[in-house]
Design a protein around this motif. Structure first.
Motif, mmCIF file in Angstrom:
data_model
loop_
_atom_site.group_PDB
_atom_site.id
_atom_site.type_symbol
_atom_site.label_atom_id
_atom_site.label_comp_id
_atom_site.label_asym_id
_atom_site.label_seq_id
_atom_site.Cartn_x
_atom_site.Cartn_y
_atom_site.Cartn_z
ATOM 1 N N TRP A 15 0.829 -1.262 0.107
ATOM 2 C CA TRP A 15 -0.050 0.043 -0.025
ATOM 3 C C TRP A 15 0.915 1.115 0.109
ATOM 4 C CZ3 TRP A 15 -4.783 -0.906 -1.112
ATOM 5 C CH2 TRP A 15 -5.634 -1.792 -0.827
ATOM 6 N N ASP A 16 0.337 2.384 -0.489
ATOM 7 C CA ASP A 16 1.149 3.758 -0.516
ATOM 8 C C ASP A 16 1.637 3.801 0.665
ATOM 9 O OD1 ASP A 16 2.082 5.862 -1.557
ATOM 10 O OD2 ASP A 16 0.234 6.898 -1.615
ATOM 11 N N ALA A 17 0.829 3.675 1.812
ATOM 12 C CA ALA A 17 1.298 4.177 3.140
ATOM 13 C C ALA A 17 2.110 3.404 3.804
ATOM 14 C CB ALA A 17 -0.210 4.159 4.000
ATOM 15 N N GLU A 18 2.406 1.970 3.095
ATOM 16 C CA GLU A 18 3.502 1.354 3.738
ATOM 17 C C GLU A 18 4.938 1.400 3.060
ATOM 18 O OE1 GLU A 18 1.545 -2.941 4.649
ATOM 19 O OE2 GLU A 18 1.324 -2.582 2.352
ATOM 20 N N ALA A 19 4.734 2.306 2.231
ATOM 21 C CA ALA A 19 6.298 2.742 1.690
ATOM 22 C C ALA A 19 6.896 4.072 2.373
ATOM 23 C CB ALA A 19 6.065 2.957 0.142
ATOM 24 N N THR A 20 7.505 3.771 3.309
ATOM 25 C CA THR A 20 8.026 4.981 4.174
ATOM 26 C C THR A 20 9.349 5.252 4.153
ATOM 27 O OG1 THR A 20 8.492 3.332 6.099
ATOM 28 C CG2 THR A 20 6.157 4.307 5.631
ATOM 29 N N TYR A 267 -2.387 -10.608 -0.898
ATOM 30 C CA TYR A 267 -3.793 -10.356 -1.574
ATOM 31 C C TYR A 267 -4.196 -8.949 -0.838
ATOM 32 C CZ TYR A 267 -8.790 -11.252 -2.156
ATOM 33 O OH TYR A 267 -10.171 -11.182 -2.619
ATOM 34 N N PHE A 268 -4.287 -8.105 -1.745
ATOM 35 C CA PHE A 268 -4.674 -6.601 -1.439
ATOM 36 C C PHE A 268 -6.011 -6.193 -1.732
ATOM 37 C CE2 PHE A 268 -0.119 -6.463 -2.548
ATOM 38 C CZ PHE A 268 0.503 -6.118 -1.553
ATOM 39 N N TRP A 269 -6.884 -5.810 -0.758
ATOM 40 C CA TRP A 269 -8.239 -5.901 -1.087
ATOM 41 C C TRP A 269 -8.827 -4.680 -0.514
ATOM 42 C CZ3 TRP A 269 -12.402 -6.001 2.324
ATOM 43 C CH2 TRP A 269 -12.141 -6.571 3.447
ATOM 44 N N SER A 270 -10.087 -4.077 -1.205
ATOM 45 C CA SER A 270 -10.766 -2.872 -0.355
ATOM 46 C C SER A 270 -12.289 -3.255 -0.827
ATOM 47 C CB SER A 270 -10.505 -1.764 -0.753
ATOM 48 O OG SER A 270 -10.646 -1.211 -2.217
ATOM 49 N N PHE A 271 -13.182 -2.553 -0.090
ATOM 50 C CA PHE A 271 -14.697 -2.735 -0.365
ATOM 51 C C PHE A 271 -15.277 -1.384 -0.547
ATOM 52 C CE2 PHE A 271 -19.056 -3.671 1.010
ATOM 53 C CZ PHE A 271 -19.067 -4.817 -0.137
ATOM 54 N N PRO A 272 -14.880 -0.645 -1.598
ATOM 55 C CA PRO A 272 -15.542 0.848 -1.736
ATOM 56 C C PRO A 272 -17.057 0.779 -2.053
ATOM 57 C CG PRO A 272 -14.006 0.401 -3.384
ATOM 58 C CD PRO A 272 -13.911 -0.858 -2.698
ATOM 59 N N ARG A 273 -17.708 1.702 -1.598
ATOM 60 C CA ARG A 273 -19.070 1.938 -1.799
ATOM 61 C C ARG A 273 -19.177 3.268 -2.104
ATOM 62 N NH1 ARG A 273 -18.958 2.510 3.477
ATOM 63 N NH2 ARG A 273 -19.996 4.600 4.257
ATOM 64 N N ASN A 274 -20.480 3.670 -2.779
ATOM 65 C CA ASN A 274 -20.612 5.145 -3.212
ATOM 66 C C ASN A 274 -21.809 5.593 -2.488
ATOM 67 O OD1 ASN A 274 -22.733 3.656 -4.774
ATOM 68 N ND2 ASN A 274 -22.220 4.438 -6.780
ATOM 69 N N TYR A 275 -22.527 4.902 -1.532
ATOM 70 C CA TYR A 275 -23.694 5.526 -0.734
ATOM 71 C C TYR A 275 -23.213 5.800 0.660
ATOM 72 C CZ TYR A 275 -23.997 0.335 0.238
ATOM 73 O OH TYR A 275 -23.603 -0.690 0.751
ATOM 74 N N ARG A 276 -23.874 6.565 1.404
ATOM 75 C CA ARG A 276 -23.676 6.845 2.806
ATOM 76 C C ARG A 276 -22.196 7.006 2.988
ATOM 77 N NH1 ARG A 276 -27.139 2.581 5.727
ATOM 78 N NH2 ARG A 276 -26.073 3.612 7.297
ATOM 79 N N ILE A 277 -21.179 7.729 2.124
ATOM 80 C CA ILE A 277 -19.933 7.783 2.231
ATOM 81 C C ILE A 277 -19.117 8.433 3.547
ATOM 82 C CG2 ILE A 277 -19.641 7.522 -0.097
ATOM 83 C CD1 ILE A 277 -18.690 10.261 -0.586
ATOM 84 N N GLN A 278 -20.100 9.295 3.880
ATOM 85 C CA GLN A 278 -19.805 10.009 5.315
ATOM 86 C C GLN A 278 -19.742 9.088 6.505
ATOM 87 O OE1 GLN A 278 -18.437 12.766 4.720
ATOM 88 N NE2 GLN A 278 -19.274 13.498 2.785
#
Ligand code: FES
Ligand SMILES: [Fe+2]
Length: 355
Positions: A15-20, A267-278
């Motif tokens: 992940w981007d944040a892991e490269a430090t 295995y890099f994964w995420s579960f983005p959604r486009n509703y109730r994003i706040q």
């Protein structure tokens, strides 16, 4: 055994944040690699074995943009060239370690493991939902003790949801509904529409409306090992199959799998959604739910790899449900073949010292 992964390809390294500014050791396509960030923020990937006596550079330390080997103090710049040797003025011109092309995109650091001359940043898989402000989701990495293609098989055929994930996302309608498969030279798409069905509990809760739904699963593979699953439900008959998803909910399961070796992968994964994003609580609880579902896959895939190892004389049989996965495997086999036609197989790439 022939290597199962192509090398002329972009793979997610971390992940981007892991490269430090700390040295991170990773195994990618059978190669030990050390990752870090230059002072200007650009990530660097070098072979994790010192030119001198092969001690892992990840056990050394950073000095500005350079790595100092922790054994005898050779210093390597981000291009992999040695710029300092202890007790001598002359630096052997062959003193270098391999430096890999690296690109940051969609919250991941991508590494090109093949011929650097072929590294084309426009070919990084499109996982834009991970950094699109209209979508929200947490990220996670699993390390699975199986060949990376078993994960791709698993994601290309969601029939298994009915059996492995019964009670959450799996119900009879997934296994009973036919699907279509299309492909290009580097993508495969499996489309399944379940019309006028009772939603499974997880999706029913997210939709928050009673009644039957039209449910979709549109699975897209991008070479070498990324799969995005466009999934969702909308109230039945409100036009979702024709493109109107306004009466429904939509999420993406974004997956990219990086071979460490023939028998393990990241295995890099995420579960983005486009509703109730706040709604951060929803983000957290959805992530926990999906994470629990992936743990069920992990159990199956671990057992599957073990059984494969225990039955070296046995082959897989293919059914209709394997159509998507078979295209993925064909595309990968063709890429591996192309690599070897170019003289590129594990350990054979000659890298000239950086200028
Ligand atoms: S092993 Fe790295 S400096 Fe000797
Ligand atoms: Fe699964």
């Amino acid at each position: 055994m022939t290597q199962s992964f192509p090398l002329n390809a972009w793979y997610a390294a971390c992940w981007d944040a892991e490269a430090t500014r700390n040295l991170l050791s990773r195994t990618i396509c059978g190669k030990k690699i050390v990752l870090y960030r230059r002072l200007d923020g650009h990530p660097v990937a070098l072979d994790d074995a010192c030119w001198h006596r092969l001690v892992p550079l990840s056990q050394g330390k950073l000095d500005g943009d350079n790595v100092i080997c922790g054994y005898h103090g050779l210093v390597f710049e981000p291009g992999g060239r040695c710029i300092h040797m202890p007790s001598q003025e002359m630096i052997n011109p062959s003193a270098c370690v391999r430096s890999y092309p690296v690109v940051v995109r969609h919250r991941l650091v991508w590494i090109w493991t093949g011929d650097p001359a072929l590294a084309d940043a426009s070919k990084v898989p499109d996982l834009h939902w991970q950094d699109d402000s209209n979508w929200v989701g947490d990220i996670e990495t699993l390390r699975l003790p199986c060949n990376y293609r078993l994960v791709l098989d698993n994601l290309m055929d969601l029939t298994h949801e009915t059996f492995v994930h019964a009670g959450s996302i799996g119900d009879a309608s997934v296994a009973e509904t036919p699907f279509s498969v299309t492909h290009s030279n580097d993508t495969v798409t499996v489309t399944r529409w379940m019309l006028n069905v009772d939603p499974p509990p997880f999706l029913k809760k997210q939709l928050g409306k009673p009644g039957n739904v039209d449910r979709w699963q549109i699975i897209t593979f991008q070479v070498p090992s990324s799969i995005v699953i466009d999934g969702g439900v909308a109230l039945a008959g409100t036009g979702a199959p024709e493109g109107d998803r306004s009466q429904g909910i939509n999420h993406m399961v974004v997956n990219t799998v990086t071979p460490e070796s023939e028998s393990s992968c990241l295995y890099f994964w995420s579960f983005p959604r486009n509703y109730r994003i706040q709604d951060e609580r929803l983000t957290k609880s959805q992530h926990q739910n999906v994470s629990a579902i992936f743990r069920q896959d992990e159990v199956v895939l671990t057992a599957q790899q073990k059984a494969i190892d225990e039955n070296p004389d046995k082959e897989f049989y293919n059914l209709n449900i394997d159509a998507g996965a078979m295209w993925v495997r064909r595309i990968l086999a063709a890429r591996v073949e192309q690599d070897s036609a170019r003289g590129l197989s594990k350990g054979t790439l000659q890298v000239a010292p950086a200028e």
